[in-house]
Scaffold this motif. Structure first.
Motif, PDB file in Angstrom:
ATOM      1  N   ARG A  45       0.847  -0.820  -0.082  1.00  0.00           N
ATOM      2  CA  ARG A  45       0.010   0.112  -0.333  1.00  0.00           C
ATOM      3  C   ARG A  45       0.737   0.671  -0.145  1.00  0.00           C
ATOM      4  O   ARG A  45       1.412   1.333   0.826  1.00  0.00           O
ATOM      5  CB  ARG A  45      -0.765  -0.207   1.113  1.00  0.00           C
ATOM      6  CG  ARG A  45      -2.069   0.874   1.317  1.00  0.00           C
ATOM      7  CD  ARG A  45      -2.855   1.719   2.579  1.00  0.00           C
ATOM      8  NE  ARG A  45      -2.061   1.475   3.835  1.00  0.00           N
ATOM      9  CZ  ARG A  45      -1.773   2.107   4.753  1.00  0.00           C
ATOM     10  NH1 ARG A  45      -1.687   3.928   3.679  1.00  0.00           N
ATOM     11  NH2 ARG A  45      -1.162   2.267   6.086  1.00  0.00           N
ATOM     12  N   LEU A  49      -2.753   9.093   2.804  1.00  0.00           N
ATOM     13  CA  LEU A  49      -3.972   8.438   1.971  1.00  0.00           C
ATOM     14  C   LEU A  49      -4.181   8.714   0.271  1.00  0.00           C
ATOM     15  O   LEU A  49      -4.589   8.099  -0.421  1.00  0.00           O
ATOM     16  CB  LEU A  49      -5.121   8.950   3.572  1.00  0.00           C
ATOM     17  CG  LEU A  49      -6.293   9.119   2.080  1.00  0.00           C
ATOM     18  CD1 LEU A  49      -6.825   7.300   2.410  1.00  0.00           C
ATOM     19  CD2 LEU A  49      -7.320   9.654   3.480  1.00  0.00           C
ATOM     20  N   VAL A  82     -13.140   2.704   4.254  1.00  0.00           N
ATOM     21  CA  VAL A  82     -13.008   2.422   5.038  1.00  0.00           C
ATOM     22  C   VAL A  82     -12.369   4.175   5.765  1.00  0.00           C
ATOM     23  O   VAL A  82     -12.495   5.433   5.232  1.00  0.00           O
ATOM     24  CB  VAL A  82     -11.834   1.613   5.707  1.00  0.00           C
ATOM     25  CG1 VAL A  82     -11.440   2.081   7.474  1.00  0.00           C
ATOM     26  CG2 VAL A  82     -11.957   0.317   4.786  1.00  0.00           C
ATOM     27  N   ASP A  83     -13.759   4.414   6.946  1.00  0.00           N
ATOM     28  CA  ASP A  83     -14.021   5.842   7.428  1.00  0.00           C
ATOM     29  C   ASP A  83     -14.366   6.368   6.699  1.00  0.00           C
ATOM     30  O   ASP A  83     -13.958   7.808   5.621  1.00  0.00           O
ATOM     31  CB  ASP A  83     -12.778   6.147   8.245  1.00  0.00           C
ATOM     32  CG  ASP A  83     -12.513   7.412   8.770  1.00  0.00           C
ATOM     33  OD1 ASP A  83     -14.201   7.656   9.655  1.00  0.00           O
ATOM     34  OD2 ASP A  83     -11.898   8.001   9.098  1.00  0.00           O
ATOM     35  N   ILE A  87     -11.909   9.686   5.520  1.00  0.00           N
ATOM     36  CA  ILE A  87     -11.544  10.015   4.033  1.00  0.00           C
ATOM     37  C   ILE A  87     -11.818  10.677   2.866  1.00  0.00           C
ATOM     38  O   ILE A  87     -11.450  11.336   1.914  1.00  0.00           O
ATOM     39  CB  ILE A  87     -10.976   8.535   4.136  1.00  0.00           C
ATOM     40  CG1 ILE A  87     -12.105   8.189   3.416  1.00  0.00           C
ATOM     41  CG2 ILE A  87      -9.816   7.842   4.948  1.00  0.00           C
ATOM     42  CD1 ILE A  87     -11.397   6.321   2.671  1.00  0.00           C
ATOM     43  N   TRP A 114     -13.297  -3.281   6.560  1.00  0.00           N
ATOM     44  CA  TRP A 114     -11.709  -3.902   6.057  1.00  0.00           C
ATOM     45  C   TRP A 114     -12.064  -3.591   4.749  1.00  0.00           C
ATOM     46  O   TRP A 114     -12.582  -4.545   3.394  1.00  0.00           O
ATOM     47  CB  TRP A 114     -11.469  -5.616   6.660  1.00  0.00           C
ATOM     48  CG  TRP A 114     -10.349  -6.095   6.101  1.00  0.00           C
ATOM     49  CD1 TRP A 114      -9.690  -5.497   6.866  1.00  0.00           C
ATOM     50  CD2 TRP A 114     -10.288  -6.512   5.709  1.00  0.00           C
ATOM     51  NE1 TRP A 114      -8.388  -6.201   6.962  1.00  0.00           N
ATOM     52  CE2 TRP A 114      -8.394  -6.871   5.616  1.00  0.00           C
ATOM     53  CE3 TRP A 114     -10.516  -7.363   4.696  1.00  0.00           C
ATOM     54  CZ2 TRP A 114      -8.482  -8.288   5.415  1.00  0.00           C
ATOM     55  CZ3 TRP A 114     -10.265  -8.523   3.959  1.00  0.00           C
ATOM     56  CH2 TRP A 114      -8.547  -9.302   3.920  1.00  0.00           C
ATOM     57  N   ASN A 119      -7.668   1.683   2.255  1.00  0.00           N
ATOM     58  CA  ASN A 119      -8.219   2.970   2.617  1.00  0.00           C
ATOM     59  C   ASN A 119      -9.621   2.561   1.872  1.00  0.00           C
ATOM     60  O   ASN A 119     -10.778   3.151   2.560  1.00  0.00           O
ATOM     61  CB  ASN A 119      -7.735   4.266   3.747  1.00  0.00           C
ATOM     62  CG  ASN A 119      -6.639   3.586   4.764  1.00  0.00           C
ATOM     63  OD1 ASN A 119      -7.253   3.622   5.480  1.00  0.00           O
ATOM     64  ND2 ASN A 119      -5.728   4.153   4.384  1.00  0.00           N
TER      65      ASN A 119
END
Length: 135
Positions: A45, A49, A82-83, A87, A114, A119
């Motif tokens: 990754r 972000l 995710v979130d 984000i 997940w 993300n």
């Protein structure tokens, strides 16, 4: 059973084979692209972000290009986040660099818990040109 007409972007076939899925499949004049995350060539990754989201779009564009498409050919988008609240502003910022002008494709956003350590993931369906639909 009909053999799948799989599209691989240059240089990443081993990563897809290792994970046992096709990056995209041509069928009935459409291109169905698997969800793309912000992974580097080795599968790791991107650490930040914004870079992760940008890399996901770059990975998506590599697949679209390998099939003779651009983002302008995309008709349906699904975003997995995710979130989402944490984000979404970053996603919209990067998305604007790749999205293009109206009319825009349809969009579904899904909050998830997940994504295999990522993300953000983007999955699309694109319309192939008549020439590219034949593979």
């Amino acid at each position: 059973m009909t053999k799948r007409d799989v599209v691989f972007p240059p240089g990443r076939q081993a990563l897809y084979e290792q994970n046992r899925y096709s990056p995209a499949v041509r069928a009935n004049g459409m291109l169905f692209v698997s969800g793309q995350v912000g992974s580097r060539e080795d599968g790791s990754r991107e650490p930040e972000l914004e870079s992760e989201v940008r890399r996901a779009f770059e990975n998506l564009n590599a697949i679209l290009s390998a099939a003779g498409c651009t983002f302008d050919d995309v008709v349906d988008v699904t975003l997995f986040l995710v979130d989402p609240e944490g984000i979404i502003d970053t996603v919209w910022k990067v998305l604007a660099e790749f999205w293009g002008d109206a009319p825009h494709p349809t969009l579904t956003g899904v909050g998830v818990t997940w994504l295999y350590g990522f993300n953000f993931e983007i999955k699309v369906v694109a319309q192939l040109s008549k020439e590219d639909a034949r593979g």
